[in-house]
Design an enzyme around this catalytic site. Sequence first.
Site, PDB file in Angstrom:
ATOM      1  CD  GLU A   1      -1.056  -8.442   1.004  1.00 25.70           C
ATOM      2  OE1 GLU A   1      -1.287  -7.976   2.137  1.00 25.70           O
ATOM      3  OE2 GLU A   1      -0.302  -7.735   0.358  1.00 25.70           O
TER       4      GLU A   1
ATOM      5  CG  ASP B   1       1.291  -8.677   7.259  1.00 25.74           C
ATOM      6  OD1 ASP B   1       0.198  -8.438   6.799  1.00 25.74           O
ATOM      7  OD2 ASP B   1       2.156  -8.218   6.523  1.00 25.74           O
TER       8      ASP B   1
ATOM      9  CG  HIS C   1      -3.140  -7.643   5.364  1.00 24.95           C
ATOM     10  ND1 HIS C   1      -2.539  -6.792   5.600  1.00 24.95           N
ATOM     11  CD2 HIS C   1      -4.526  -7.147   5.810  1.00 24.95           C
ATOM     12  CE1 HIS C   1      -2.878  -5.633   5.890  1.00 24.95           C
ATOM     13  NE2 HIS C   1      -4.204  -5.661   5.876  1.00 24.95           N
TER      14      HIS C   1
ATOM     15  CB  ALA D   1      -0.870  -0.119   1.258  1.00 29.57           C
TER      16      ALA D   1
ATOM     17  CB  SER E   1      -0.433   0.912   4.886  1.00 27.31           C
ATOM     18  OG  SER E   1      -0.274  -0.350   5.396  1.00 27.31           O
TER      19      SER E   1
END
Length: 268
Positions: A238, A195, A241, A181, A186
């Site tokens: 992802e 994460d 995430h 991002a 972000s």
Amino acid sequence: MEKSNYHSNVNHHKRHMKQSGEKRAFLWAFIISFTVCTLFLGWRLVSVLEATQLPPIPATHTGSGTGVAENPEENTLATAKEQGDEQEWSLILVNRQNPIPAQYDVELEQLSNGERIDIRISPYLQDLFDAARADGVYPIVASGYRTTEKQQEIMDEKVAEYKAKGYTSAQAKAEAETWVAVPGTSEHQLGLAVDINADGIHSTGNEVYRWLDENSYRFGFIRRYPPDKTEITGVSNEPWHYRYVGIEAATKIYHQGLCLEEYLNTEK
């Protein structure tokens, strides 16, 4: 002849003693090496397990108040207000079109491995980790809150990675933005996103991702960037995430197969 046999026996005895000594020396060397390796691996295992742990969540609030209103009606109103406040901060949308508000502020809590998160999501993340471990899955927080500077550093590294593959500056930037991002957009800068990866000893990445995909909503977290929502989120798949949105919202998002953008549109 007897003298010759005597010397032969003596030499044979010496050779036998020498071989026995060599065997004992080898055996002791093996035992010492095995012990050292065992101690080292044990130390590494303890270190990894400590790094995966979140700080203990206090059983009671450490502030000056009791947390319980004297009037039951006041307590009910306070609870309703807290739920409303949570919906306001936990459902904030941050993406390319919706940057972080200029005056956004967050109180952070540092985890045992140095990563930081919004203190408000700490008990939910702790519950998630405890449940995962109870199921034999051992996750770690690989990345939590990020400053603008840290986010820019990650972006620069990704752009450089694509340039090294022969992409032009414009192409490298465009590709990098599908994975990282732009600073100011972000979720990591909110402190609400983490994460999550495997510890690398007890679990594999796929085991952790599978467990999170099936269970995270029970603790208020969603898989923020699923593979079938890339066109909406603008971010590639992802599986590591996860974003805190609250248990109620996470449950609806999970069962209805939505991403956060879609959910917020349906709630308008």
